[in-house]
Design an enzyme around this catalytic site. Sequence first.
Site, PDB file in Angstrom:
ATOM      1  N   GLY A 232       0.823  -1.208   0.000  1.00 29.37           N
ATOM      2  CA  GLY A 232       0.000   0.000   0.000  1.00 29.37           C
ATOM      3  C   GLY A 232       0.850   1.247   0.000  1.00 29.37           C
ATOM      4  N   GLY A 235       2.428   5.485   4.656  1.00 31.52           N
ATOM      5  CA  GLY A 235       1.638   6.110   5.716  1.00 31.52           C
ATOM      6  C   GLY A 235       0.261   5.528   5.931  1.00 31.52           C
ATOM      7  N   THR A 236      -0.057   4.405   5.267  1.00 28.14           N
ATOM      8  CA  THR A 236      -1.403   3.840   5.394  1.00 28.14           C
ATOM      9  C   THR A 236      -1.546   2.893   6.588  1.00 28.14           C
ATOM     10  OG1 THR A 236      -0.749   2.218   3.716  1.00 28.14           O
ATOM     11  CG2 THR A 236      -2.081   4.080   2.985  1.00 28.14           C
ATOM     12  N   GLY A 237      -0.447   2.580   7.264  1.00 32.73           N
ATOM     13  CA  GLY A 237      -0.550   1.778   8.481  1.00 32.73           C
ATOM     14  C   GLY A 237      -0.037   0.362   8.365  1.00 32.73           C
ATOM     15  N   THR A 239       3.140  -0.834   8.868  1.00 35.97           N
ATOM     16  CA  THR A 239       3.986  -1.155  10.023  1.00 35.97           C
ATOM     17  C   THR A 239       3.158  -1.187  11.309  1.00 35.97           C
ATOM     18  OG1 THR A 239       5.822  -0.042   8.907  1.00 35.97           O
ATOM     19  CG2 THR A 239       6.085  -0.509  11.246  1.00 35.97           C
ATOM     20  N   GLU A 456      -7.624  33.193 -10.118  1.00 41.20           N
ATOM     21  CA  GLU A 456      -8.358  32.362  -9.159  1.00 41.20           C
ATOM     22  C   GLU A 456      -9.871  32.512  -9.334  1.00 41.20           C
ATOM     23  OE1 GLU A 456      -6.895  30.110  -7.557  1.00 41.20           O
ATOM     24  OE2 GLU A 456      -4.866  30.809  -7.954  1.00 41.20           O
TER      25      GLU A 456
END
Length: 651
Positions: A232, A235-237, A239, A456
């Site tokens: 994945g 930072g998706t978890g 570990t 903008e």
Amino acid sequence: MSEKKKNNPKFTLNSYWIYVPIILFFVTLHFFSSGSFASKRISSNQFNEILKENDIEKVMIINNSVAEIYIKKDALENKEKYEKIKKSAFYRKGAPVYEYNFGDLQNFENKLNKAKEEYNLSLDYDHEEKTSFFETIISILPFIVLILIWLFFMRRMSGAGGGAGGGGQIFNIGKSRAKLFDENTKVKTTFKNVAGLEGAKEEVQEIVDFLKNPEKYTKLGGKIPKGALLVGPPGTGKTLLAKAVAGEAGVPFFSLSGSDFVEMFVGVGASRVRDLFKQAKQKSPSIIFIDEIDAIGRARGKNSMTGGNDERENTLNQLLTEMDGFGTESNVIVLAATNRAEILDKALMRAGRFDRQIYVDLPDLHERREIFEVHIKPLKLADDVNLEFLAQQTPGFSGADIANLCNEAALIAARNNKTAIHHQDFLDAVDRIVGGLEKKNKVITPKEKKVIAYHEAGHATVSWMLKYAAPLVKVTIVPRGQSLGAAWYLPEERKIVQTEQMLDEMCATMGGRAAEKLIFDKISTGALSDLEKVTKQARAMVTVYGLNEEVGNVTYYDSSGNDSFVKPYSEETAKVIDEEISKIIEGQYIRAIEILDQNRDKLDVLAQKLLEKEVIFKDDLIEIFGKRPFEKDDKEEDTSSEQETGAFDIS
């Protein structure tokens, strides 16, 4: 009192201290065993006097240059002039009393022979070769220094003091560096600490159950899986999920990184793999977790510049053998994590080694809400914090991003001297993370500011008028990060995207440059990020998704990543692709100009409001344009909402 004792540094014995007394012992032994240490140096006249008195028992000629003079026992005991020497602390019986540097050897021997005949002396003389202790040390000193330097560098390269199994010692360099978690070092992380990831948790929970109750599965003839690969984005978890397995399993858990196998010495990586599995088998049933396995698991034979005997390949071969080689019947499960599964070797990915590939995806709306609930527990929140809204405002955020967002909100609140974290602090943290740091002191000329405002306003106007474009949340012309202005959107959370939706998004992105062209009849470099975004989208439509009629239902995308050096189409097709990409982008550019031309008066009002306020919100757009005619019901919008940024960049 007990606390003070705990804080006092404890005395620790260093192994190097053993060498100091050993060296002192040998130096002392040399001094006391050396006959010349207590002897007194004498002159030629003094030697002649002793010689005439017939006090000399023996003369030992050392290295053909120095004479050690031994005095007769009777003379030592009876003559007064030897009393001072006998009282010396270094005097030893049987040792030479005097030392005489005679000069030329032949003349000295002739002198002794002549004196023996003339005075009828009973002395004798002999020759001896001696090497001084310090001379020996000096002669071997360069070799000692080289050995010490070699040991120092070997210790540094082997990671001094690091890892289990004594990896810091030079002789233990081939030992595994895995950190062991067992009943003595329990991990506190459990599945309760892992928010979201329901499918992934179910998979790894089953692995834990395999180890706790193997009979439940083996009695039906099933086999315990050899390994599971967590794949994945960063930072998706992945570990964190492995930590939860360690906390829940109740079996020995060996944790290490793929880079821990890498070493400059040939064979060390393979040796560490062998040692790791040896330790795991001794403590089976057990789990091995290898984080960032792509460090050693990269496909063999690709981009190898080191020849056939590649150390990384040897390490991988050993890992393959240990996981499912000849005679590997053991209760050891291997968990691994990577965000680059496409580059892993096919032999590593096959069933029997990694039986399961668990994809850990970015969290959806519901999972983001759960992750927020985990990370706000240690925070002091005000009553106005709305987690549901924050979950909607953070699309594409990983679990690590949300943890960073909560921390950033706490820092912002503390910076403003607040006693609690308010909802606005979280929104400011989102802006800070997505858009960058606000730079209100950046010098911008009035002319540039007007161009930015219309740019903008162009984005906002076009996106408001298109059905599939994301509804706008906020527009600002305050410089932030590398951007001079930004627009925040709240797009729908879609599983698939249709052609019309992509074209509307591209048209809204081109709205900024279209407004510059319409108002000033000039264009600037400020649309760089917009051009980059639409070019990628148009290229994806033509070459990846097959959404172009001219090119047809063909994709030139290779998910294996093997086409990086090969163009999978002819020069003629490349020309067609370039033409179609340009046609799509230019078509949406013209479309954006037409929309802005039809709403020119509203565009001017919006730009002027931006120049006055610098930041405007959705309510201001409703006031100027009215409600969007194709806007969905509030309930639908709440259940499927996301956020993007379109930035006005100068490069």
